[in-house]
Design a protein around this motif. Structure first.
Motif, PDB file in Angstrom:
ATOM      1  N   ARG A  92       0.950  -1.081   0.006  1.00  0.00           N
ATOM      2  CA  ARG A  92      -0.099   0.063   0.135  1.00  0.00           C
ATOM      3  C   ARG A  92       0.841   1.446   0.195  1.00  0.00           C
ATOM      4  NH1 ARG A  92      -0.798   4.520   2.558  1.00  0.00           N
ATOM      5  NH2 ARG A  92      -0.688   3.626   4.804  1.00  0.00           N
ATOM      6  N   ASP A 116      -7.053  -1.962  -7.839  1.00  0.00           N
ATOM      7  CA  ASP A 116      -6.732  -2.115  -6.504  1.00  0.00           C
ATOM      8  C   ASP A 116      -7.680  -2.814  -5.546  1.00  0.00           C
ATOM      9  OD1 ASP A 116      -4.345  -0.256  -5.866  1.00  0.00           O
ATOM     10  OD2 ASP A 116      -5.542   0.641  -7.666  1.00  0.00           O
ATOM     11  N   GLN A 131       3.701   1.045  -2.379  1.00  0.00           N
ATOM     12  CA  GLN A 131       3.342   1.234  -4.093  1.00  0.00           C
ATOM     13  C   GLN A 131       2.748   2.788  -4.266  1.00  0.00           C
ATOM     14  OE1 GLN A 131       2.103  -2.140  -6.334  1.00  0.00           O
ATOM     15  NE2 GLN A 131       1.186  -2.707  -4.498  1.00  0.00           N
ATOM     16  N   GLY A 172      -3.688  -2.870  -0.040  1.00  0.00           N
ATOM     17  CA  GLY A 172      -3.882  -1.790  -0.798  1.00  0.00           C
ATOM     18  C   GLY A 172      -5.205  -0.856  -0.481  1.00  0.00           C
ATOM     19  N   ASN A 184       1.803  -8.257  -7.085  1.00  0.00           N
ATOM     20  CA  ASN A 184       0.984  -8.080  -5.785  1.00  0.00           C
ATOM     21  C   ASN A 184       0.934  -9.420  -5.089  1.00  0.00           C
ATOM     22  OD1 ASN A 184       0.159  -4.946  -5.123  1.00  0.00           O
ATOM     23  ND2 ASN A 184       0.665  -5.128  -7.371  1.00  0.00           N
TER      24      ASN A 184
END
Length: 528
Positions: free
Chosen positions: A14, A55, A17, A47, A29
């Motif tokens: 989270r 996402d 990135q 995320g 991921n």
């Protein structure tokens, strides 16, 4: 002494990135989530599901795939304090809710500068506090665990009472975790009473007094803008109430990054037992996986600095002669921890400051002989060959140079002339320990190749020529000649030498020299 577990909250997927250039594909991921779960992180922030459909899918897929065992991490997802984002986030976490592995992480700015800059909250503190209570209560009833973060906690300033009210409202509504972030990475212990850890201590006492039946987890999320993220995180644990640390592997994240999780984990393992605090702080993280995870992040997210602490390429690599000598005897003499703990190994790179012991160690590792009385000369020869290579050489280059040092025939130049009834061959350089110019004359019935062979067998008896071939590599008078000579020694070992030159005779000589050098080294300088 009491044992106190410090939980590892991994936000690499989270906050990591959100670092420019650190985004990963959907597949990476998911692969990272598997690695983190196997390493036993306690909470994996997967995320920000309301940011995009992708996402949402990432969080939802991770919630499905890595929450089906007792050792699985809790899957967290971030959202703003907005009803529509709460609803999206809860849906993304549904696969983990049934396993009681879902955490909704929400946040609210409390730093006056941040509140003014965002412009969405104003000074209506009572309404904000009410929204915190109602939204968290709604999410709590949906079966997700709640973490609440007063964003900009370390710069709350005159908003202390307001922060107290929103934390109180979050806890009353069902929040189990209160995270106190140094959002802008500007906290320092020298701030005294204004230091965020001091504020955490006060807030934890207030909440404990008002909610004695609630076991609240206090967390810290520190950024590294002044290079103090590790110090601040550890102070929150050792001096404050924190039992959860939030960060990213390799310290990636917004601006200068988050606290490095590998540094936190090894710090706690090394210094966690401290008589001053009468407690032993520990994590359940598998430290032997640290190097692999760090390498994955470096390869797929953001390249790690070579000198990065703990897992950087140079963290367990040595070049200095003095260091190398000591480490060969005792691996921990110049290492604060054993790299094998994290899945790494101590390595050496030969460079301008390396010595004989370093060269000897590499040479012997590759199966060659290097005696103590010659190691210094060999090391110096190698350094002379790479005098301009200040950054060091590879092991392969070192071995190639060692072989060059050992070659019994070292030719600086070869001069060959041929007249009607006579051919003359001059070899300048070293021939089996003798340094001079060697002259070979042959009559019409002989050849330079034969003359050189006859000279060689004086030093390597019973050496036989098995085969010799020579061919042009292209058409024309300027074509390069490629020669191959195959020889057999007394032990019936075969060696193939290669030589190239514009002159066919000289290419043949070079191939014989190459084969001879191989034979001599194999029979004299290979460990038995």
């Amino acid at each position: 002494m009491n044992n106190k577990q410090i939980m590892i909250f991994d936000t690499t997927l989270r906050d990591g990135q959100q670092c420019p250039g650190a985004g990963m594909s959907f597949e990476n991921n998911i692969e990272y989530a598997r690695l983190a779960a196997n390493a036993q992180v306690d909470i994996l922030e997967a995320g920000f599901p309301s940011a995009s459909k992708l996402d949402f899918m990432i969080v939802n897929t991770i919630a499905k795939e890595v929450t089906n065992t007792n050792s699985s991490p809790i899957i967290a997802a971030l959202c703003q304090l907005k009803k529509e984002q709460f609803e999206i986030t809860i849906r993304s976490l549904e696969p983990a809710i049934s396993n009681k592995k879902a955490r909704l992480h929400t946040y609210l700015p409390v730093d006056p500068q941040l509140m003014d800059a965002l412009g969405n909250y104003g000074k209506n503190f009572s309404k904000i506090t009410k929204d915190v209570f109602e939204l968290i209560k709604m999410a709590h009833h949906e079966g997700v665990e709640i973490e609440f973060s007063p964003e900009g906690y370390s710069r709350m300033g005159e908003n202390f009472d307001f922060v107290t009210d929103v934390i109180r409202a979050a806890v009353e509504a069902g929040a189990k975790i209160i995270n106190c972030p140094d959002t802008i990475g500007g906290a320092c212990k020298l701030q005294g009473e204004e230091y965020f850890v001091e504020k955490m201590k006060i807030h934890s006492r207030i909440i404990e007094k008002e909610f004695p039946n609630k076991n609240i987890i206090w967390s810290t999320h520190c950024h590294n803008d002044f290079g103090l993220a590790l110090e601040n995180s550890m102070n929150a644990v050792f001096e404050g109430p924190a039992t959860q640390i939030e960060g990213c592997f390799n310290g990636i994240g917004e601006r200068a990054g988050n606290v490095s999780l590998e540094q936190c984990i090894l710090y706690l393992k090394t210094f966690g037992k401290n008589l001053k605090y009468k407690e032993t702080f520990y994590t359940n993280f598998k430290t032997e996986t640290l190097q692999y995870i760090s390498d994955f992040v470096s390869l797929n997210m953001l390249q790690r600095q070579t000198h990065w602490p703990i897992t950087g390429e140079n963290a367990a690599k040595h070049s200095s002669g003095g260091h190398t000598n000591a480490i060969i005897k005792n691996p921990l003499s110049y290492q604060p921890f054993d790299p094998r703990e994290i899945g790494n190994e101590i390595t050496f790179q030969f460079g301008p400051f390396s010595g004989g012991n370093h060269a000897k160690d590499i040479i012997e590792k590759y199966g060659y002989i290097c005696n103590d009385d010659e190691k210094a000369n060999i090391a110096q020869y190698i350094k002379n060959e790479y005098a301009d290579r200040r950054k060091g050489i590879t092991d392969r280059e070192l071995i190639q140079t060692y072989i060059k040092f050992r070659n019994p025939i070292k030719m600086e130049f070869i001069n060959y002339t041929k007249k009607a009834f006579e051919s003359n061959l001059e070899l300048s350089g070293e021939f089996f320990g003798n340094k001079k110019i060697f002259e070979f004359k042959t009559m019409e019935s002989g050849s330079a190749f034969t003359s050189l062979y006859n000279a060689i067998v004086q030093y390597i008896p019973d050496l036989k020529i098995e085969k010799y071939t020579s061919q042009s590599l292209s058409k024309g008078i300027n074509s390069m000649s490629h020669s191959k000579t195959i020889i057999k020694d007394a032990n019936k070992k075969i060696f193939t030498g290669i030589g190239e030159d514009l002159d066919i005779e000289i290419s043949a000589l070079k191939s014989l020299i190459d084969a001879t050098n191989q034979c001599y080294i194999q029979n004299n300088y290979i460990q038995k």
